[in-house]
Design an enzyme around this catalytic site. Sequence first.
Site, PDB file in Angstrom:
ATOM      1  N   ASP A   1      32.504 -31.971  13.694  1.00 18.33           N
ATOM      2  CA  ASP A   1      32.413 -33.262  13.029  1.00 18.33           C
ATOM      3  C   ASP A   1      33.392 -33.426  11.876  1.00 18.33           C
ATOM      4  O   ASP A   1      33.003 -33.839  10.784  1.00 18.33           O
ATOM      5  CB  ASP A   1      30.960 -33.468  12.558  1.00 18.33           C
ATOM      6  CG  ASP A   1      30.663 -34.921  12.228  1.00 18.33           C
ATOM      7  OD1 ASP A   1      31.623 -35.707  12.099  1.00 18.33           O
ATOM      8  OD2 ASP A   1      29.485 -35.272  12.072  1.00 18.33           O
TER       9      ASP A   1
ATOM     10  N   HIS B   1      33.502 -37.021  10.081  1.00 21.09           N
ATOM     11  CA  HIS B   1      32.556 -37.549   9.096  1.00 21.09           C
ATOM     12  C   HIS B   1      33.177 -37.568   7.700  1.00 21.09           C
ATOM     13  O   HIS B   1      32.750 -38.323   6.836  1.00 21.09           O
ATOM     14  CB  HIS B   1      31.266 -36.715   9.072  1.00 21.09           C
ATOM     15  CG  HIS B   1      31.383 -35.442   8.281  1.00 21.09           C
ATOM     16  ND1 HIS B   1      32.049 -34.329   8.752  1.00 21.09           N
ATOM     17  CD2 HIS B   1      30.956 -35.117   7.041  1.00 21.09           C
ATOM     18  CE1 HIS B   1      32.005 -33.375   7.827  1.00 21.09           C
ATOM     19  NE2 HIS B   1      31.346 -33.817   6.796  1.00 21.09           N
TER      20      HIS B   1
ATOM     21  N   ASP C   1      27.088 -33.853   2.296  1.00 17.83           N
ATOM     22  CA  ASP C   1      26.541 -33.441   3.595  1.00 17.83           C
ATOM     23  C   ASP C   1      25.025 -33.307   3.534  1.00 17.83           C
ATOM     24  O   ASP C   1      24.309 -33.786   4.411  1.00 17.83           O
ATOM     25  CB  ASP C   1      27.153 -32.104   4.031  1.00 17.83           C
ATOM     26  CG  ASP C   1      28.644 -32.229   4.295  1.00 17.83           C
ATOM     27  OD1 ASP C   1      29.053 -33.240   4.892  1.00 17.83           O
ATOM     28  OD2 ASP C   1      29.387 -31.317   3.907  1.00 17.83           O
TER      29      ASP C   1
ATOM     30  N   HIS D   1       0.813  -1.220   0.000  1.00 14.67           N
ATOM     31  CA  HIS D   1       0.000   0.000   0.000  1.00 14.67           C
ATOM     32  C   HIS D   1       0.848   1.271   0.000  1.00 14.67           C
ATOM     33  O   HIS D   1       0.319   2.365   0.133  1.00 14.67           O
ATOM     34  CB  HIS D   1      -0.922   0.055   1.222  1.00 14.67           C
ATOM     35  CG  HIS D   1      -1.728  -1.170   1.441  1.00 14.67           C
ATOM     36  ND1 HIS D   1      -1.282  -2.226   2.214  1.00 14.67           N
ATOM     37  CD2 HIS D   1      -2.951  -1.530   0.980  1.00 14.67           C
ATOM     38  CE1 HIS D   1      -2.190  -3.177   2.237  1.00 14.67           C
ATOM     39  NE2 HIS D   1      -3.216  -2.799   1.496  1.00 14.67           N
TER      40      HIS D   1
ATOM     41  N   HIS E   1      33.085 -38.091   2.598  1.00 19.72           N
ATOM     42  CA  HIS E   1      33.681 -37.328   1.491  1.00 19.72           C
ATOM     43  C   HIS E   1      34.825 -38.034   0.788  1.00 19.72           C
ATOM     44  O   HIS E   1      35.435 -37.464  -0.114  1.00 19.72           O
ATOM     45  CB  HIS E   1      34.196 -35.982   2.014  1.00 19.72           C
ATOM     46  CG  HIS E   1      33.134 -35.105   2.595  1.00 19.72           C
ATOM     47  ND1 HIS E   1      31.959 -34.835   1.959  1.00 19.72           N
ATOM     48  CD2 HIS E   1      33.075 -34.423   3.784  1.00 19.72           C
ATOM     49  CE1 HIS E   1      31.210 -34.028   2.718  1.00 19.72           C
ATOM     50  NE2 HIS E   1      31.874 -33.774   3.828  1.00 19.72           N
TER      51      HIS E   1
HETATM   52 FE1  FES Z   1       0.332  -2.107   3.535  1.00 21.48          FE
HETATM   53 FE2  FES Z   1       2.939  -2.335   3.741  1.00 21.48          FE
HETATM   54  S1  FES Z   1       1.840  -0.607   3.159  1.00 21.48           S
HETATM   55  S2  FES Z   1       1.493  -3.856   4.064  1.00 21.48           S
HETATM   56 FE    FE Z   2      31.052 -32.484   5.249  1.00 19.53          FE
END
Ligand code: FES
Ligand code: FE
Length: 432
Positions: free
Chosen positions: A211, A214, A360, A110, A219
């Site tokens: 970790d 792992h 991962d 708005h 890997h």
């Molecule tokens: Fe209405 Fe931001 S102006 S939600």
């Molecule tokens: Fe990793």
Amino acid sequence: MTIGYSGAEKIDDLLDPAQGLVSRHVFSDPAIYEMELQRIFARCWQFLGHESQVPRPGDFVSAYLGEDPVMLVRQDDGSLAAFLNVCRHRGMRICKLDAGNAAGFSCSYHGWAYDRRGKIVDVPFGEMYENAPLDDSWAAVPVAQVASYKGLIFGTFDPDAPSLVEYLGDMAYYLDVLVDRREGGTELVGGANKWIIDSNWKYGAENFVQDGHHAFASHISALMAVQPDEAEVTDFPGGCTVSPGSGHGGGWFEGPTLEMVVRDPVLLRYHQDVVRPESIRRLGADRDPVHNVAAFTVFPNFSFLTGVQTIRVWVPRGPNHMEVRSWTIVDKAAPQEVKDAQLRLVRTTFSPSGILEQDDGENWSMCQDTMRGHVSRQLNSNMRMGMGKRVDADIAVPGRVMHGWNEEPGRGFFERYRHLMSEPTSRAWLER
Ligand code: FES
Ligand code: FE
């Protein structure tokens, strides 16, 4: 074994970090997740951005504190401010962009307009508010504290939280290896990578807090693929971990891991000939091993990898998802070809399409998936590796240091987590 967990009140019953036991409910329960948003993410310091992203007045980047969207904005006087990126009218985002430069912000719903500090400066049909003025109480909600540590900017909604420097404590010593190894500091290059993993945010945070081991199972095939033909990875490097306190932690490899991960000769030369000698001069030799591919987590959800030079935030997205936001961090003083090579390295290893990152993500999302099962969810995660072992004091670095792969920093992470989750008031900051 408790069958059927249905509330977050008894968090103490779900966590026994001293014994290395962490109920899987804390990775999957919606009520616990809601509590985390309040007791962890609305209170702890979290990463907002890097100074190099907002050098000029009006520069801004979007970020998250937990699931709350925020904007970090460079002010006219050079200071930094951050505010909730939520319009006070109906709740639309005040700014939809990730980054840019603006004199102010206008909500696209708005048209309420805000200045760089988040104060309302104009509203359409303003005369109709004659009897209900839009005073400063309708400004965008400010982030209570914003501070920078050597280029890394953090924020918290909690005015009672300790200062950033206090919050980091001894963790700052390890952060320096990332951000203070060369004169001139660091900058981010290449923008952000963002992707969703179907996994709880703590899988990422916990992996980086402790970790390293792992990598041996997860890997090794990817690492083998980038070794020279004749090379074999027969001895997986050992590691060392540190718990600097307050839930922070990390660990580094003790073998020649940098050379295994970083195959680009430009980067290896730069690291060997420039970074290490200058870093030793600036920071001392004690921190030298931390350069050799080290992973750390600043509690709760900011992690980084030295050597590879990626930083990231594990943004919570509900109990079963996280959004990873990651960046490449380079020394400002590095030559352009090094910066380019560093970016290529991060993109090919630790990015959504990176050969190591994919391992991962698959592990974490499969761990999460198993918790869909009622019985699976009742189990404890085992974080008992290295329990009862001696904490070593043979290297002069701050924190509880242990040689050999172990899960001591994860136990510290969950001790801190339990403490904050059990104490809803600002007393939590005193009783550490
Ligand atoms: Fe209405 Fe931001 S102006 S939600
Ligand atoms: Fe990793």
